[in-house]
Design a protein around this motif. Structure first.
Motif, mmCIF file in Angstrom:
data_model
loop_
_atom_site.group_PDB
_atom_site.id
_atom_site.type_symbol
_atom_site.label_atom_id
_atom_site.label_comp_id
_atom_site.label_asym_id
_atom_site.label_seq_id
_atom_site.Cartn_x
_atom_site.Cartn_y
_atom_site.Cartn_z
ATOM 1 N N GLU A 52 25.685 53.137 -43.556
ATOM 2 C CA GLU A 52 24.438 53.198 -42.512
ATOM 3 C C GLU A 52 25.207 54.213 -41.262
ATOM 4 O O GLU A 52 24.284 55.045 -41.051
ATOM 5 C CB GLU A 52 24.080 51.844 -41.784
ATOM 6 C CG GLU A 52 22.870 51.799 -40.946
ATOM 7 C CD GLU A 52 22.696 50.739 -40.548
ATOM 8 O OE1 GLU A 52 21.936 50.360 -39.596
ATOM 9 O OE2 GLU A 52 22.789 49.752 -41.314
ATOM 10 N N ARG A 84 16.577 52.177 -46.406
ATOM 11 C CA ARG A 84 15.131 51.301 -45.982
ATOM 12 C C ARG A 84 15.232 50.919 -44.583
ATOM 13 O O ARG A 84 14.485 50.885 -43.527
ATOM 14 C CB ARG A 84 15.365 49.860 -46.662
ATOM 15 C CG ARG A 84 14.071 48.891 -46.358
ATOM 16 C CD ARG A 84 12.903 49.561 -46.658
ATOM 17 N NE ARG A 84 11.936 48.898 -45.806
ATOM 18 C CZ ARG A 84 10.747 48.905 -46.212
ATOM 19 N NH1 ARG A 84 10.175 49.327 -47.511
ATOM 20 N NH2 ARG A 84 9.755 48.239 -45.486
ATOM 21 N N LYS A 85 16.573 50.636 -43.887
ATOM 22 C CA LYS A 85 16.863 50.444 -42.397
ATOM 23 C C LYS A 85 16.285 51.507 -41.469
ATOM 24 O O LYS A 85 15.628 51.239 -40.482
ATOM 25 C CB LYS A 85 18.386 50.049 -42.132
ATOM 26 C CG LYS A 85 18.683 48.835 -42.686
ATOM 27 C CD LYS A 85 19.986 48.297 -42.528
ATOM 28 C CE LYS A 85 20.553 47.005 -43.062
ATOM 29 N NZ LYS A 85 21.832 46.778 -42.830
ATOM 30 N N ASN A 86 16.429 52.912 -41.873
ATOM 31 C CA ASN A 86 16.258 53.894 -41.255
ATOM 32 C C ASN A 86 14.744 54.198 -41.157
ATOM 33 O O ASN A 86 14.206 54.618 -40.267
ATOM 34 C CB ASN A 86 16.982 55.121 -41.442
ATOM 35 C CG ASN A 86 18.235 55.204 -40.876
ATOM 36 O OD1 ASN A 86 18.556 55.082 -39.598
ATOM 37 N ND2 ASN A 86 19.640 54.918 -41.573
ATOM 38 N N ASP A 99 12.566 51.591 -41.403
ATOM 39 C CA ASP A 99 12.040 50.732 -40.700
ATOM 40 C C ASP A 99 12.189 51.050 -39.095
ATOM 41 O O ASP A 99 11.278 50.474 -38.412
ATOM 42 C CB ASP A 99 12.634 49.025 -40.853
ATOM 43 C CG ASP A 99 12.502 48.787 -42.194
ATOM 44 O OD1 ASP A 99 11.428 49.163 -43.010
ATOM 45 O OD2 ASP A 99 13.188 47.721 -42.875
ATOM 46 N N ARG A 100 13.040 51.622 -38.849
ATOM 47 C CA ARG A 100 13.457 52.078 -37.561
ATOM 48 C C ARG A 100 12.284 53.076 -37.082
ATOM 49 O O ARG A 100 11.653 53.078 -36.033
ATOM 50 C CB ARG A 100 14.662 52.693 -37.168
ATOM 51 C CG ARG A 100 15.880 51.361 -37.217
ATOM 52 C CD ARG A 100 17.198 52.046 -37.177
ATOM 53 N NE ARG A 100 18.279 51.066 -37.085
ATOM 54 C CZ ARG A 100 19.187 51.330 -38.026
ATOM 55 N NH1 ARG A 100 19.415 52.200 -38.888
ATOM 56 N NH2 ARG A 100 20.344 50.292 -38.149
#
Length: 195
Positions: free
Chosen positions: A15, A83-85, A87-88
């Motif tokens: 990340e 996916r985390k980025n 979602d952000r």
């Protein structure tokens, strides 16, 4: 190998590497194009290159640019740091939408100052077909400045071979070191200025 060493030996999370890549790409943009008040179309494929694109889109938004993100994969296909980025990005007032046809994107590309290419990264090993091919061809046909992340989408990262079709970028921000595909013909002709 460098990426694996950073993650496995040095303990740097993927990340963080993705964030650093996206920030580096964002800071290369002002040398080519003003951010504040500019309109940007960001095209994100389903892998980690798309994740890099999400970081760039978030940075453009925070830098005062107007950004629209076009997804070339289903939302549930994004995994890990990508996916985390995503979602952000979805937590911000940024327009994020799936691409179902080139008609969905033509108008916005025409209104944009620049296009960010985060469709395919260096691991592409098959010919570009279907909607991906149509999107690359419409981006090239409209002729707005394109900034590719790591390598122009459609260029094989190892050989420089064009995998059916490829983005013709004004500039490419590559991560770590240039890939062979950034330097070998015919891929070299698609990259524009190399950062």
């Amino acid at each position: 190998a460098m990426e694996s060493y950073a993650i496995e030996t040095l303990g740097i999370a993927y990340e963080i590497l993705m964030e650093n890549a996206g920030i580096a790409a964002y800071y290369a943009l002002p040398g080519e194009k003003d951010i504040a008040g500019g309109r940007f179309a960001v095209f994100c494929g389903g892998g980690n290159n798309g994740g890099d694109g999400f970081v760039v889109a978030r940075k453009i938004h925070s830098g005062g640019g107007i950004v629209k993100v076009f997804l070339l994969a289903e939302k549930n296909r994004y995994k890990g740091a990508a996916r985390k980025n995503l979602d952000r990005l979805l937590n911000l007032p940024v327009d994020v939408r799936p691409v179902e046809s080139v008609d969905d994107v033509r108008g916005y590309i025409l209104q944009s100052n620049a296009v960010i290419d985060a469709i395919f990264g260096t691991g592409l090993d098959r010919d570009v077909e279907g909607l991906h091919r149509e999107v690359i061809e419409i981006i090239n046909a409209i002729g707005k400045p394109v900034f590719s992340l790591d390598i122009p989408s459609g260029v094989n990262g190892d050989t420089g071979r064009l995998m059916g079709t490829a983005i013709r970028a004004a500039a490419t921000v590559t991560f770590g070191l240039p890939k062979r595909g950034n330097l070998l013909y015919p891929g070299f002709l698609c990259g524009g200025k190399l950062y």
